[in-house]
Design a protein around this motif. Structure first.
Motif, PDB file in Angstrom:
ATOM      1  N   LEU A  22       5.932   1.092   9.237  1.00 26.79           N
ATOM      2  CA  LEU A  22       6.840   0.249   8.085  1.00 26.79           C
ATOM      3  C   LEU A  22       8.249   0.065   8.597  1.00 26.79           C
ATOM      4  O   LEU A  22       8.728  -1.241   8.625  1.00 26.79           O
ATOM      5  CB  LEU A  22       6.593   0.485   6.802  1.00 26.79           C
ATOM      6  N   ASP A  23       8.794   1.038   9.005  1.00 25.82           N
ATOM      7  CA  ASP A  23      10.073   1.064   9.346  1.00 25.82           C
ATOM      8  C   ASP A  23      10.514   0.120  10.431  1.00 25.82           C
ATOM      9  O   ASP A  23      11.240  -0.793  10.408  1.00 25.82           O
ATOM     10  CB  ASP A  23      10.602   2.613   9.436  1.00 25.82           C
ATOM     11  N   ALA A  51       0.789  -1.138  -0.031  1.00 23.79           N
ATOM     12  CA  ALA A  51       0.066   0.002   0.054  1.00 23.79           C
ATOM     13  C   ALA A  51       1.027   1.301  -0.049  1.00 23.79           C
ATOM     14  O   ALA A  51       0.282   2.196  -0.391  1.00 23.79           O
ATOM     15  CB  ALA A  51      -1.061  -0.041   1.271  1.00 23.79           C
ATOM     16  N   ALA A  52       2.100   1.049   0.663  1.00 23.71           N
ATOM     17  CA  ALA A  52       2.932   2.155   0.606  1.00 23.71           C
ATOM     18  C   ALA A  52       3.965   2.572  -0.689  1.00 23.71           C
ATOM     19  O   ALA A  52       4.475   3.543  -0.866  1.00 23.71           O
ATOM     20  CB  ALA A  52       3.706   2.300   1.920  1.00 23.71           C
ATOM     21  N   LEU A  53       3.911   1.475  -1.410  1.00 27.01           N
ATOM     22  CA  LEU A  53       4.773   1.524  -2.793  1.00 27.01           C
ATOM     23  C   LEU A  53       4.165   2.308  -3.810  1.00 27.01           C
ATOM     24  O   LEU A  53       2.942   2.540  -3.832  1.00 27.01           O
ATOM     25  CB  LEU A  53       5.198  -0.134  -3.308  1.00 27.01           C
ATOM     26  N   PRO A  54       5.125   2.986  -4.584  1.00 28.74           N
ATOM     27  CA  PRO A  54       4.699   3.771  -5.840  1.00 28.74           C
ATOM     28  C   PRO A  54       3.889   2.850  -6.832  1.00 28.74           C
ATOM     29  O   PRO A  54       4.129   1.723  -6.791  1.00 28.74           O
ATOM     30  CB  PRO A  54       6.004   4.069  -6.615  1.00 28.74           C
ATOM     31  N   PRO A  55       2.734   3.445  -7.478  1.00 27.54           N
ATOM     32  CA  PRO A  55       2.632   4.975  -7.325  1.00 27.54           C
ATOM     33  C   PRO A  55       1.561   5.284  -6.241  1.00 27.54           C
ATOM     34  O   PRO A  55       1.195   6.618  -6.205  1.00 27.54           O
ATOM     35  CB  PRO A  55       1.632   4.846  -8.696  1.00 27.54           C
ATOM     36  N   SER A  56       1.279   4.373  -5.202  1.00 24.09           N
ATOM     37  CA  SER A  56       0.607   5.048  -4.152  1.00 24.09           C
ATOM     38  C   SER A  56       1.412   6.054  -3.441  1.00 24.09           C
ATOM     39  O   SER A  56       2.527   6.220  -3.546  1.00 24.09           O
ATOM     40  CB  SER A  56       0.197   3.649  -3.315  1.00 24.09           C
ATOM     41  N   THR A  57       0.533   6.735  -2.604  1.00 25.52           N
ATOM     42  CA  THR A  57       1.240   7.651  -1.431  1.00 25.52           C
ATOM     43  C   THR A  57       1.048   7.088  -0.133  1.00 25.52           C
ATOM     44  O   THR A  57       0.239   6.133   0.204  1.00 25.52           O
ATOM     45  CB  THR A  57       0.389   9.117  -1.607  1.00 25.52           C
ATOM     46  N   SER A 104       1.971   8.030   4.383  1.00 25.96           N
ATOM     47  CA  SER A 104       2.182   9.090   5.331  1.00 25.96           C
ATOM     48  C   SER A 104       3.457   8.869   6.166  1.00 25.96           C
ATOM     49  O   SER A 104       3.828   7.630   6.288  1.00 25.96           O
ATOM     50  CB  SER A 104       0.840   9.119   6.132  1.00 25.96           C
ATOM     51  N   ALA A 105       3.907   9.773   7.045  1.00 27.47           N
ATOM     52  CA  ALA A 105       4.933   9.600   7.887  1.00 27.47           C
ATOM     53  C   ALA A 105       4.422   8.581   8.841  1.00 27.47           C
ATOM     54  O   ALA A 105       5.248   7.867   9.377  1.00 27.47           O
ATOM     55  CB  ALA A 105       5.172  10.945   8.948  1.00 27.47           C
ATOM     56  N   GLU A 106       3.260   8.558   9.449  1.00 29.66           N
ATOM     57  CA  GLU A 106       2.842   7.591  10.389  1.00 29.66           C
ATOM     58  C   GLU A 106       3.177   5.894   9.729  1.00 29.66           C
ATOM     59  O   GLU A 106       3.641   5.134  10.487  1.00 29.66           O
ATOM     60  CB  GLU A 106       1.303   7.567  10.615  1.00 29.66           C
TER      61      GLU A 106
END
Length: 416
Positions: free
Chosen positions: A84-85, A69-75, A77-79
């Protein structure tokens, strides 16, 4: 597991040599963590690598869904990025601890973590030239690995290469050049992961070149999920592709991608080659699932072959794509007269090769030696790669004070 010695720092003279290293890798397929353990020791100017085994652990379904869900081309958030980190770091830590216990009989000296690439920032430069790498982001906080294992961790290897003017990828050029040195003819190393990359060994000017040729499993896996409504994550054994026929018009549209015409060194990723990219080129009348996958196999085979056909007498392939017989058959058909074999035939398990390559890069970092060869990635200068997170005993790399010289060759030795 390593026995931590809280509050102590071992001097360089106490650093174990040979070094037992665990390499951790998650590539552009972003499906899990590969771990490979090895012993590394110098014999003259030869770095001798003894594989100790490897394992692959898939990400949990929830973590992989968050990652996708966080990979391009999606956007994102910092949260989400923070979560994820941490989640990827903990997943890497669990696999590292397993590798130390299961592959190293409870003892290792160093962990090297590639992390998970979330974004590779390739854009035009100030003069409008395409392909400049401005930054790269690998997530998976190494502190979790250090806490879980008690061992020092080398991480963040790609960023220094980018800062020195390089592409940041592929970084396997050092491993490939040392490993394949001296083979008859002209050997080319090929990795068929989410993205395909090659290392062209040094010619008379002594400079290897490493670069991404284009998609390998990235579009194949995305297409398989799409045509099967997520029932299949990949085309096992190339079964669907083997039943299909190449669609010439679609192949021509896919080959018209400007990336393929750019000079090396160059790098790419899922920032470009993703499902939406593919569907835009398929158009309103898609072919059958089998024909679509057959055409994507032909795309990878053609773009790899175009990159090496005037150079290679031997191609040594590794990565998940080697398990796709349709892809390997197509590649051999594109390269008549060239020997195409897997790295397994030369003692390096194809599924562990990149993790072992990062173990070798981490060994170089530990002893203060450059991990990137001049011009291989476009970097201006050779540089020591990565950062070190100390283990439980606070140990830091000995650097050049250990008196270790840069090796000239890599030899793979079978376990005793």
């Amino acid at each position: 597991m390593a026995d931590p010695i809280p509050g102590t720092t071992l001097p360089p003279a106490k650093t174990r040599f040979p070094l037992r290293v665990v390499g951790l890798m998650s590539g552009t397929s972003h499906d899990g963590v590969d771990a490979a353990a090895c012993d590394l020791r110098l014999s003259g100017d030869t770095l001798v690598l003894t594989p100790l085994g490897h394992l692959s652990v898939p990400f949990s379904t929830a973590l992989r869904c968050e990652l996708v869900a966080a990979l391009p081309p999606s956007t994102t958030s910092a949260e989400a990025l923070c979560r994820l980190d941490t989640g990827i770091g903990q997943a890497f830590a669990d696999v590292a601890a397993r590798a130390v216990d299961e592959l190293c009989a409870g003892h290792a000296d160093l962990v090297v973590s590639h992390g998970q690439t979330l974004f590779h920032w390739v854009s035009e430069d100030d003069a409008g030239a395409a392909g400049r790498v401005r930054g790269t982001l690998q997530i998976g906080e190494p502190a979790w690995i250090a806490e879980a294992t008690g061992l020092p961790v080398v991480s963040g290897l790609r960023t220094r290469d980018v800062a020195a003017g390089g592409q940041g990828a592929p970084l396997v050029g050092l491993f490939d050049t040392l490993w394949l040195a001296g083979r008859p003819g002209t050997a080319v190393a090929l990795n068929l992961g989410g993205i395909a990359n090659v290392t062209l060994l040094p010619t008379t000017d002594g400079a290897p070149v490493t670069f991404d040729t284009g998609p390998a499993c990235a579009l194949l896996d995305a297409a398989t999920r799409y045509v099967t409504n997520d029932h299949l994550a990949f085309d096992a054994d190339g079964a669907l592709a083997a039943r299909g026929l190449v669609v010439p018009d679609l192949l021509a549209r896919l080959l018209d991608e400007p990336y393929y015409r750019r000079p090396a060194p160059k790098t790419t990723g899922k920032e470009l080659f993703h499902l939406s990219y593919l569907l835009d080129r398929v158009g309103p009348t898609p072919p059958t699932a089998e024909d679509l996958l057959a055409t994507l196999v032909a795309l990878t085979a053609r773009t790899v072959a175009d990159a090496v056909r005037d150079t290679a007498t031997e191609v040594v392939a590794s990565g998940g794509g080697t398990r796709n017989p349709a892809l390997m058959t197509a590649l051999r058909a594109e390269l008549p007269g060239v020997v195409v074999r897997t790295s397994d035939e030369l003692g390096v398990p194809s599924q562990a090769k990149e993790a072992l390559a990062f173990a070798v890069l981490g060994w170089h970092t530990w002893y203060g030696l450059p991990g990137v060869l001049p011009r291989a990635t476009g970097a201006r200068h050779p540089r020591v790669l990565g950062s070190v997170t100390p283990g439980a005993d606070g140990r830091y790399p000995p650097g050049r004070s250990a008196g270790v010289a840069r090796p000239g060759r890599l030899e793979v030795s079978p376990p005793v």
